[in-house]
Design a protein around this motif. Sequence first.
Motif, PDB file in Angstrom:
ATOM      1  N   MET A 130       0.962  -1.230  -0.199  1.00  0.00           N
ATOM      2  CA  MET A 130      -0.033  -0.235   0.112  1.00  0.00           C
ATOM      3  C   MET A 130       0.907   1.258  -0.006  1.00  0.00           C
ATOM      4  O   MET A 130       0.518   2.283  -0.488  1.00  0.00           O
ATOM      5  CB  MET A 130      -0.928  -0.192   1.386  1.00  0.00           C
TER       6      MET A 130
ATOM      7  N   TRP B  65      -5.487   5.608  -2.643  1.00  0.00           N
ATOM      8  CA  TRP B  65      -5.765   4.228  -1.798  1.00  0.00           C
ATOM      9  C   TRP B  65      -6.668   3.453  -2.150  1.00  0.00           C
ATOM     10  O   TRP B  65      -6.605   2.254  -1.988  1.00  0.00           O
ATOM     11  CB  TRP B  65      -5.884   4.745  -0.140  1.00  0.00           C
TER      12      TRP B  65
ATOM     13  N   SER C 153      -5.268   1.487  -4.775  1.00  0.00           N
ATOM     14  CA  SER C 153      -4.442   0.624  -4.485  1.00  0.00           C
ATOM     15  C   SER C 153      -4.910  -0.739  -3.616  1.00  0.00           C
ATOM     16  O   SER C 153      -4.353  -2.037  -3.827  1.00  0.00           O
ATOM     17  CB  SER C 153      -3.315   1.469  -3.438  1.00  0.00           C
TER      18      SER C 153
END
Length: 93
Positions: free
Chosen positions: A9, A20, A23
Amino acid sequence: FGSGFSSTMTYFTVTMKLPWIISFFIIVTEVFGPAALIAGIGSRISALLFIAIMMGAVITTNYKNGFFMNWFGTQPGEGFEYHVVQTFNFLSV
């Protein structure tokens, strides 16, 4: 199993500057997608998600190096030939 969830991450969000949520979905797809393909559960959805990952890899890292892989070591990096081949493999599922 690679570097682990938190390291991956961090790499995606800090180094590659991906949001995020994207990801997270990449990691989830890479972990559970192959199991789904083997079990025959959600094969088409898993294949579509892998196609999206391959397209993202081409756009973010390999597009600037051209189409062909770095067979002779003369390019600054790898081309996106491998990613296109993998995309067609997933389409045949």
